[in-house]
Design a protein around this motif. Structure first.
Motif, PDB file in Angstrom:
ATOM      1  N   VAL A   1      18.468  35.157  30.040  1.00 22.67           N
ATOM      2  CA  VAL A   1      18.749  36.444  29.417  1.00 22.67           C
ATOM      3  C   VAL A   1      20.141  36.877  29.875  1.00 22.67           C
ATOM      4  O   VAL A   1      20.433  36.818  31.083  1.00 22.67           O
ATOM      5  CB  VAL A   1      17.715  37.523  29.819  1.00 22.67           C
ATOM      6  N   ALA A   2      20.991  37.274  28.923  1.00 22.23           N
ATOM      7  CA  ALA A   2      22.360  37.665  29.264  1.00 22.23           C
ATOM      8  C   ALA A   2      22.698  38.982  28.575  1.00 22.23           C
ATOM      9  O   ALA A   2      22.272  39.234  27.444  1.00 22.23           O
ATOM     10  CB  ALA A   2      23.347  36.583  28.842  1.00 22.23           C
ATOM     11  N   VAL A   3      23.470  39.806  29.295  1.00 23.55           N
ATOM     12  CA  VAL A   3      23.951  41.060  28.741  1.00 23.55           C
ATOM     13  C   VAL A   3      25.452  41.126  28.971  1.00 23.55           C
ATOM     14  O   VAL A   3      25.941  40.772  30.052  1.00 23.55           O
ATOM     15  CB  VAL A   3      23.233  42.269  29.377  1.00 23.55           C
TER      16      VAL A   3
ATOM     17  N   ASP B   1      13.891  44.560  28.082  1.00 25.95           N
ATOM     18  CA  ASP B   1      12.445  44.287  28.063  1.00 25.95           C
ATOM     19  C   ASP B   1      12.093  43.330  26.936  1.00 25.95           C
ATOM     20  O   ASP B   1      11.287  42.391  27.120  1.00 25.95           O
ATOM     21  CB  ASP B   1      11.665  45.592  27.890  1.00 25.95           C
ATOM     22  N   ASN B   2      12.671  43.574  25.762  1.00 21.74           N
ATOM     23  CA  ASN B   2      12.396  42.706  24.624  1.00 21.74           C
ATOM     24  C   ASN B   2      12.861  41.275  24.906  1.00 21.74           C
ATOM     25  O   ASN B   2      12.169  40.296  24.590  1.00 21.74           O
ATOM     26  CB  ASN B   2      13.092  43.274  23.385  1.00 21.74           C
ATOM     27  N   ALA B   3      14.060  41.134  25.505  1.00 21.63           N
ATOM     28  CA  ALA B   3      14.568  39.797  25.816  1.00 21.63           C
ATOM     29  C   ALA B   3      13.707  39.106  26.870  1.00 21.63           C
ATOM     30  O   ALA B   3      13.403  37.908  26.755  1.00 21.63           O
ATOM     31  CB  ALA B   3      16.018  39.896  26.291  1.00 21.63           C
ATOM     32  N   GLN B   4      13.285  39.833  27.908  1.00 22.77           N
ATOM     33  CA  GLN B   4      12.437  39.242  28.944  1.00 22.77           C
ATOM     34  C   GLN B   4      11.105  38.780  28.364  1.00 22.77           C
ATOM     35  O   GLN B   4      10.544  37.765  28.786  1.00 22.77           O
ATOM     36  CB  GLN B   4      12.192  40.273  30.059  1.00 22.77           C
TER      37      GLN B   4
ATOM     38  N   THR C   1      21.282  38.844  24.875  1.00 20.78           N
ATOM     39  CA  THR C   1      20.962  37.541  24.283  1.00 20.78           C
ATOM     40  C   THR C   1      19.844  36.883  25.073  1.00 20.78           C
ATOM     41  O   THR C   1      19.802  36.953  26.302  1.00 20.78           O
ATOM     42  CB  THR C   1      22.201  36.629  24.285  1.00 20.78           C
ATOM     43  N   ASP C   2      18.910  36.250  24.341  1.00 20.25           N
ATOM     44  CA  ASP C   2      17.860  35.457  24.981  1.00 20.25           C
ATOM     45  C   ASP C   2      17.767  34.116  24.272  1.00 20.25           C
ATOM     46  O   ASP C   2      18.309  33.910  23.192  1.00 20.25           O
ATOM     47  CB  ASP C   2      16.516  36.199  24.940  1.00 20.25           C
TER      48      ASP C   2
ATOM     49  N   ILE D   1      12.957  36.565  34.722  1.00 18.64           N
ATOM     50  CA  ILE D   1      14.163  35.776  34.507  1.00 18.64           C
ATOM     51  C   ILE D   1      15.351  36.625  34.921  1.00 18.64           C
ATOM     52  O   ILE D   1      15.472  37.790  34.513  1.00 18.64           O
ATOM     53  CB  ILE D   1      14.312  35.335  33.037  1.00 18.64           C
ATOM     54  N   ALA D   2      16.216  36.066  35.754  1.00 19.38           N
ATOM     55  CA  ALA D   2      17.401  36.798  36.191  1.00 19.38           C
ATOM     56  C   ALA D   2      18.328  37.055  35.009  1.00 19.38           C
ATOM     57  O   ALA D   2      18.485  36.201  34.130  1.00 19.38           O
ATOM     58  CB  ALA D   2      18.128  36.007  37.274  1.00 19.38           C
ATOM     59  N   VAL D   3      18.906  38.247  35.002  1.00 18.01           N
ATOM     60  CA  VAL D   3      19.786  38.657  33.899  1.00 18.01           C
ATOM     61  C   VAL D   3      21.232  38.379  34.282  1.00 18.01           C
ATOM     62  O   VAL D   3      21.696  38.843  35.349  1.00 18.01           O
ATOM     63  CB  VAL D   3      19.597  40.150  33.562  1.00 18.01           C
ATOM     64  N   ALA D   4      21.928  37.635  33.412  1.00 22.64           N
ATOM     65  CA  ALA D   4      23.357  37.377  33.618  1.00 22.64           C
ATOM     66  C   ALA D   4      24.144  38.534  33.016  1.00 22.64           C
ATOM     67  O   ALA D   4      23.990  38.856  31.827  1.00 22.64           O
ATOM     68  CB  ALA D   4      23.752  36.060  32.978  1.00 22.64           C
TER      69      ALA D   4
END
Length: 485
Positions: free
Chosen positions: A399-401, A389-392, A415-416, A359-362
């Motif tokens: 998934v956003a950071v 890793d935990n969010a994926q 956030t996931d 999943i691409a990370v925002a």
């Protein structure tokens, strides 16, 4: 001496002995000074009585000196010549001259200019009708001089306190009267007090030593109980036991409470260490057993060797060993680095290296690179990687950071949109080897160490790591770090 009681008793005895000796010497000095002053007063009275007679021109051989043994008297003229002494005075010292044989001057009372009897001349004058007043002398009112000396009266030698008083007779002749008062009473009193003190000193010191020994033994009894219990704990290796805590609120009670708190912390630490070793052994057993099986099969049947599976197990084993090594360094108290880092730039760099994410990370980072923090670049990058890793692992589609400044520091939130973390489990998930079977089950070989490592690293950097819900669905992990100074 190895015993605290013995040292305490000896110390108290020495201190009391020194105090008593100092007090005794002071008391003896004061007593001697007072008695010496009394003897000086008696000597002054005797000297002034004799001086008064000389001022009245009483002949030397008719002077009344009272009790010669108690108050020996010596009279000297201006030239230091002894003109009169008390009866039976055989020797004297401390008065300026040791002569005791009178040598009257030519103008002495009772003698005329030609050596004749002055009383006869006076009678002649009276017969002639002159009626002249012979006049009177005077006694000095100045403070007398005092000195200590000895005198031998009728064969008995003793110590005396002498007072010296000047007197002037009617002829203008200045005489000095030296009268003494015995110091025998003062010496007897001082000797008696000194003997009483010396006799009482050993008794007092013995009582002090005994009382100190008993009191110290009673006070140290809880300490001995603590020592005995600690020895038993050491011998039995049973960290569940505790030392007895006295009911008092003194230092010994605080020592016992602190000891029990230390035992509790030690027991907890040992339990965690044992669980950690057991869990680590369990986690290592699976990839090692799988890898061994694949290699044994490949050795017997090369065509059946699962190379990709063997590589995956090796990577999993390598990652687990690295995690265990990092946790061991953190437990050993490894201090983080002190490099200044732009947290936003570190997040962008870490995300850019994740090319295999499903999943691409925002990413939401301030354009300037975000706030700066101080710490270890490698360890903080590990924290961000573990959170991603935990969010994926648990996200459904996003998934956003994000990085922001907050409370004098910086916050990284990941956030996931997965199942989220139940509120009752939001503390336990940061423990080592903990995995939630339902909401956040392991599906890619995680060992349950990623969040534990992230929390420990955050704590070592003076920060914190928390988890909350992300709206109706999902979880939000927030890492707060203090800003650089």
């Amino acid at each position: 001496m190895r015993s605290v009681r013995a040292r305490a008793a000896l110390g108290a005895t020495v201190v009391v002995a020194l105090a008593l000796v100092a007090a005794g010497l002071a008391a003896l000095l004061v007593l001697r000074a007072n008695l010496t002053d009394q003897a000086g007063l008696q000597a002054e009275v005797a000297a002034r009585e004799t001086a008064g007679q000389l001022a009245l021109d009483v002949p030397y051989d008719q002077l009344e000196t009272g009790d010669e043994e108690d108050h020996p008297v010596q009279v000297t003229d201006e030239d230091g010549r002894v003109v009169a002494v008390s009866k039976d005075l055989e020797a004297i010292s401390g008065t300026g001259t040791d002569r005791v044989t009178p040598r009257p001057s030519p103008a002495a009372p009772g003698k005329g200019d030609d050596g004749g009897d002055r009383d006869n001349d006076d009678d002649d004058d009276d017969d002639d009708g002159a009626g002249a007043d012979p006049g009177r002398g005077e006694v000095s009112t100045d403070e007398p001089d005092f000195s200590n000396g000895t005198a031998t009266v009728d064969g008995d030698r003793a110590d005396y306190r002498f007072a010296s008083v000047e007197a002037t007779d009617s002829a203008g002749l200045t005489l000095t009267v030296h009268a003494g008062a015995p110091l025998a009473a003062e010496q007897r009193a001082v000797a008696s007090v000194r003997a009483a003190m010396l006799a009482a000193l050993p008794v007092v010191l013995l009582v002090v030593a005994g009382v100190t020994w008993l009191v110290t033994r009673r006070a140290l009894r809880p300490v001995e109980d603590i020592r005995r219990e600690m020895a038993a704990i050491t011998a039995s290796e049973d960290l569940g036991r505790r030392v007895p805590e006295p009911a008092s609120r003194d230092e010994v009670a605080r020592l016992a409470r602190t000891t029990n708190e230390t035992l509790t912390a030690l027991e907890s630490s040992v339990d965690r260490q044992r669980r950690f070793v057991a869990d680590a052994s369990h986690e290592l057993r699976s990839p090692i057993a799988s890898l061994r099986t694949q290699l044994e099969v490949g050795a017997a049947h090369p065509e059946l060797l699962d190379v990709e599976g063997a590589v995956a197990d090796t990577v999993r084993l390598q990652v687990l060993a690295a995690d265990l090594l990092l946790l061991a360094r953190l437990d050993a108290g490894e201090r983080p680095g002190n490099a200044r880092l732009e947290l936003g730039a570190l997040v962008r760099e870490e995300v850019s290296q994740r090319t295999g994410d499903r999943i691409a990370v925002a990413v939401s980072v301030p354009g300037s690179g975000g706030p700066e923090v101080t710490g270890s670049r490698g360890q903080l990058a590990r924290v961000i990687g573990n959170l991603l890793d935990n969010a994926q692992r648990h996200a459904v589609s996003s998934v956003a950071v994000a990085v922001r400044a907050e409370g004098g520091g910086a916050v990284v939130s990941v956030t996931d949109d997965g199942a989220g973390v139940p509120e009752a489990e939001r503390t336990r998930i940061f423990e080592r080897f903990v995995r939630l079977d339902d909401a956040r089950a392991r599906d890619d070989g995680g060992a349950g160490l990623g969040l534990a490592i992230a929390r420990d690293v955050a704590t070592r950097h003076g920060g914190r790591l928390t988890v909350t819900g992300a709206g109706e669905r999902g979880a939000r992990f927030e890492l707060w770090l203090p800003g650089s100074r």
